[in-house]
Motif scaffolding. Sequence first.
Motif, PDB file in Angstrom:
ATOM      1  N   SER A 100     -14.117   4.294  -2.521  1.00 45.69           N
ATOM      2  CA  SER A 100     -13.161   4.562  -1.452  1.00 45.69           C
ATOM      3  C   SER A 100     -13.853   4.459  -0.098  1.00 45.69           C
ATOM      4  O   SER A 100     -15.078   4.454   0.009  1.00 45.69           O
ATOM      5  CB  SER A 100     -12.543   5.944  -1.630  1.00 45.69           C
ATOM      6  OG  SER A 100     -11.790   6.013  -2.837  1.00 45.69           O
ATOM      7  N   THR A 101     -13.043   4.379   0.951  1.00 53.94           N
ATOM      8  CA  THR A 101     -13.575   4.270   2.299  1.00 53.94           C
ATOM      9  C   THR A 101     -12.628   5.022   3.234  1.00 53.94           C
ATOM     10  O   THR A 101     -11.878   5.878   2.791  1.00 53.94           O
ATOM     11  CB  THR A 101     -13.763   2.783   2.694  1.00 53.94           C
ATOM     12  OG1 THR A 101     -14.327   2.699   3.995  1.00 53.94           O
ATOM     13  CG2 THR A 101     -12.481   1.994   2.623  1.00 53.94           C
ATOM     14  N   ALA A 102     -12.678   4.730   4.517  1.00 55.57           N
ATOM     15  CA  ALA A 102     -11.792   5.374   5.484  1.00 55.57           C
ATOM     16  C   ALA A 102     -11.296   4.321   6.472  1.00 55.57           C
ATOM     17  O   ALA A 102     -11.990   3.338   6.767  1.00 55.57           O
ATOM     18  CB  ALA A 102     -12.510   6.493   6.233  1.00 55.57           C
ATOM     19  N   ILE A 103     -10.108   4.547   7.002  1.00 58.48           N
ATOM     20  CA  ILE A 103      -9.530   3.592   7.944  1.00 58.48           C
ATOM     21  C   ILE A 103     -10.456   3.396   9.144  1.00 58.48           C
ATOM     22  O   ILE A 103     -10.717   2.269   9.579  1.00 58.48           O
ATOM     23  CB  ILE A 103      -8.138   4.059   8.407  1.00 58.48           C
ATOM     24  CG1 ILE A 103      -7.121   3.935   7.268  1.00 58.48           C
ATOM     25  CG2 ILE A 103      -7.680   3.274   9.640  1.00 58.48           C
ATOM     26  CD1 ILE A 103      -6.838   2.524   6.805  1.00 58.48           C
ATOM     27  N   GLY A 104     -10.980   4.475   9.706  1.00 56.46           N
ATOM     28  CA  GLY A 104     -11.839   4.365  10.872  1.00 56.46           C
ATOM     29  C   GLY A 104     -13.080   3.534  10.620  1.00 56.46           C
ATOM     30  O   GLY A 104     -13.498   2.734  11.474  1.00 56.46           O
ATOM     31  N   CYS A 141       0.864  -1.173   0.000  1.00 57.35           N
ATOM     32  CA  CYS A 141       0.000   0.000   0.000  1.00 57.35           C
ATOM     33  C   CYS A 141       0.907   1.230   0.000  1.00 57.35           C
ATOM     34  O   CYS A 141       2.073   1.155   0.396  1.00 57.35           O
ATOM     35  CB  CYS A 141      -0.906   0.012   1.234  1.00 57.35           C
ATOM     36  SG  CYS A 141      -2.036  -1.398   1.338  1.00 57.35           S
ATOM     37  N   LEU A 142       0.382   2.346  -0.439  1.00 57.35           N
ATOM     38  CA  LEU A 142       1.132   3.597  -0.477  1.00 57.35           C
ATOM     39  C   LEU A 142       0.406   4.620   0.379  1.00 57.35           C
ATOM     40  O   LEU A 142      -0.757   4.936   0.117  1.00 57.35           O
ATOM     41  CB  LEU A 142       1.253   4.109  -1.914  1.00 57.35           C
ATOM     42  CG  LEU A 142       1.978   3.194  -2.899  1.00 57.35           C
ATOM     43  CD1 LEU A 142       1.829   3.729  -4.313  1.00 57.35           C
ATOM     44  CD2 LEU A 142       3.445   3.068  -2.541  1.00 57.35           C
ATOM     45  N   TYR A 143       1.111   5.145   1.387  1.00 59.50           N
ATOM     46  CA  TYR A 143       0.493   6.058   2.344  1.00 59.50           C
ATOM     47  C   TYR A 143       1.106   7.438   2.248  1.00 59.50           C
ATOM     48  O   TYR A 143       2.330   7.594   2.277  1.00 59.50           O
ATOM     49  CB  TYR A 143       0.657   5.526   3.766  1.00 59.50           C
ATOM     50  CG  TYR A 143       0.231   6.503   4.841  1.00 59.50           C
ATOM     51  CD1 TYR A 143      -1.071   7.004   4.874  1.00 59.50           C
ATOM     52  CD2 TYR A 143       1.127   6.933   5.814  1.00 59.50           C
ATOM     53  CE1 TYR A 143      -1.467   7.899   5.856  1.00 59.50           C
ATOM     54  CE2 TYR A 143       0.732   7.826   6.813  1.00 59.50           C
ATOM     55  CZ  TYR A 143      -0.569   8.310   6.811  1.00 59.50           C
ATOM     56  OH  TYR A 143      -0.965   9.197   7.776  1.00 59.50           O
ATOM     57  N   SER A 144       0.251   8.452   2.141  1.00 60.05           N
ATOM     58  CA  SER A 144       0.691   9.841   2.189  1.00 60.05           C
ATOM     59  C   SER A 144       0.065  10.517   3.397  1.00 60.05           C
ATOM     60  O   SER A 144      -1.152  10.752   3.420  1.00 60.05           O
ATOM     61  CB  SER A 144       0.304  10.602   0.914  1.00 60.05           C
ATOM     62  OG  SER A 144       0.582  11.984   1.065  1.00 60.05           O
ATOM     63  N   ARG A 145       0.881  10.822   4.399  1.00 60.11           N
ATOM     64  CA  ARG A 145       0.387  11.550   5.558  1.00 60.11           C
ATOM     65  C   ARG A 145      -0.094  12.941   5.147  1.00 60.11           C
ATOM     66  O   ARG A 145      -1.116  13.429   5.631  1.00 60.11           O
ATOM     67  CB  ARG A 145       1.486  11.650   6.612  1.00 60.11           C
ATOM     68  CG  ARG A 145       1.053  12.360   7.897  1.00 60.11           C
ATOM     69  CD  ARG A 145       2.184  12.377   8.906  1.00 60.11           C
ATOM     70  NE  ARG A 145       2.628  11.046   9.267  1.00 60.11           N
ATOM     71  CZ  ARG A 145       2.040  10.287  10.180  1.00 60.11           C
ATOM     72  NH1 ARG A 145       0.966  10.742  10.828  1.00 60.11           N
ATOM     73  NH2 ARG A 145       2.506   9.082  10.464  1.00 60.11           N
ATOM     74  N   GLU A 146       0.643  13.567   4.228  1.00 56.58           N
ATOM     75  CA  GLU A 146       0.303  14.920   3.808  1.00 56.58           C
ATOM     76  C   GLU A 146      -1.067  14.986   3.135  1.00 56.58           C
ATOM     77  O   GLU A 146      -1.860  15.895   3.388  1.00 56.58           O
ATOM     78  CB  GLU A 146       1.377  15.446   2.846  1.00 56.58           C
ATOM     79  CG  GLU A 146       1.162  16.870   2.385  1.00 56.58           C
ATOM     80  CD  GLU A 146       2.280  17.353   1.482  1.00 56.58           C
ATOM     81  OE1 GLU A 146       2.192  18.507   1.025  1.00 56.58           O
ATOM     82  OE2 GLU A 146       3.229  16.584   1.220  1.00 56.58           O
ATOM     83  N   VAL A 166      -4.204  10.049   2.703  1.00 51.47           N
ATOM     84  CA  VAL A 166      -4.751   8.943   1.911  1.00 51.47           C
ATOM     85  C   VAL A 166      -3.807   7.746   1.947  1.00 51.47           C
ATOM     86  O   VAL A 166      -2.592   7.895   2.124  1.00 51.47           O
ATOM     87  CB  VAL A 166      -5.002   9.336   0.437  1.00 51.47           C
ATOM     88  CG1 VAL A 166      -5.940  10.529   0.340  1.00 51.47           C
ATOM     89  CG2 VAL A 166      -3.703   9.626  -0.298  1.00 51.47           C
ATOM     90  N   VAL A 167      -4.385   6.571   1.775  1.00 50.57           N
ATOM     91  CA  VAL A 167      -3.604   5.375   1.536  1.00 50.57           C
ATOM     92  C   VAL A 167      -4.195   4.674   0.318  1.00 50.57           C
ATOM     93  O   VAL A 167      -5.426   4.546   0.195  1.00 50.57           O
ATOM     94  CB  VAL A 167      -3.571   4.434   2.771  1.00 50.57           C
ATOM     95  CG1 VAL A 167      -4.962   3.932   3.159  1.00 50.57           C
ATOM     96  CG2 VAL A 167      -2.618   3.278   2.537  1.00 50.57           C
ATOM     97  N   ASP A 214      -7.520   7.387  11.818  1.00 52.93           N
ATOM     98  CA  ASP A 214      -8.857   6.920  11.436  1.00 52.93           C
ATOM     99  C   ASP A 214      -9.448   7.693  10.262  1.00 52.93           C
ATOM    100  O   ASP A 214     -10.256   7.154   9.499  1.00 52.93           O
ATOM    101  CB  ASP A 214      -9.815   7.023  12.627  1.00 52.93           C
ATOM    102  CG  ASP A 214      -9.616   5.908  13.639  1.00 52.93           C
ATOM    103  OD1 ASP A 214      -8.800   4.999  13.380  1.00 52.93           O
ATOM    104  OD2 ASP A 214     -10.281   5.949  14.691  1.00 52.93           O
ATOM    105  N   ASP A 215      -9.070   8.973  10.115  1.00 53.10           N
ATOM    106  CA  ASP A 215      -9.651   9.774   9.047  1.00 53.10           C
ATOM    107  C   ASP A 215      -8.902   9.639   7.726  1.00 53.10           C
ATOM    108  O   ASP A 215      -9.189  10.355   6.760  1.00 53.10           O
ATOM    109  CB  ASP A 215      -9.749  11.246   9.448  1.00 53.10           C
ATOM    110  CG  ASP A 215      -8.395  11.868   9.753  1.00 53.10           C
ATOM    111  OD1 ASP A 215      -7.379  11.141   9.759  1.00 53.10           O
ATOM    112  OD2 ASP A 215      -8.351  13.097   9.997  1.00 53.10           O
TER     113      ASP A 215
END
Length: 207
Positions: free
Chosen positions: A191-195, A134-139, A142-143, A180-181
């Motif tokens: 798409s969805t959200a981690i939470g 998976c590719l995660y961008s904190r900025e 999104v993942v 979570d967001d």
Amino acid sequence: MAATVQNVVTSGVFELDGGSWNVDNNVWVVGDDREVIVIDAAHDAGRIAEAVGERAVRAIVCTHAHNDHVNAAPDLAGRTGAPILLHPEDRVLWDQTHPDRAPDGELTDGQTLTIAGTELQVLHTPGHAPGAVCLYSRELGVVFSGDTLFHGGPGATGRSYSDYPTIVKSITERLFALPDDTTVHTGHGESTAIGAEKAGSSGWEKP
């Protein structure tokens, strides 16, 4: 200015273990008006190239090597000159689709890819496939989850080179550790959200 995320949906056939299924795939184009990376070059290199336009493609990143996520990658690479990047543990699947064309580079857990000044961290999340990432961008918040996590639960694990306990471990230890967001941009569907997925995980089959 942070990179933006563009979605291109392409359609084709997923083939594995002698079966075939018609599928729609999410192709994600991340960058700005000058440069982008393409995540999962599926089915239609021409359509993806049209979405990219005149922008430079810095990399074609494969979340895993099932044919429906990589079948357009060599064509797109030929059109754009971009390298194809894949986790080495998925080479066994890649070679089923492209036996005469190797990827150009390897993805490693913890690696950082930078596009348009925005960092994407590579998270190795095996289970759906041994080299799934998976590719995660904190900025960006999104993942890009490939086929590891969907709206409604984990990706499929009923075929060769997949394992249910492994994918659950990857999701719970790697993805559910994200805020979570965090928006989850999936390989197929909405798409969805981690939470939201964390809250629904109590209903998953326990490995």
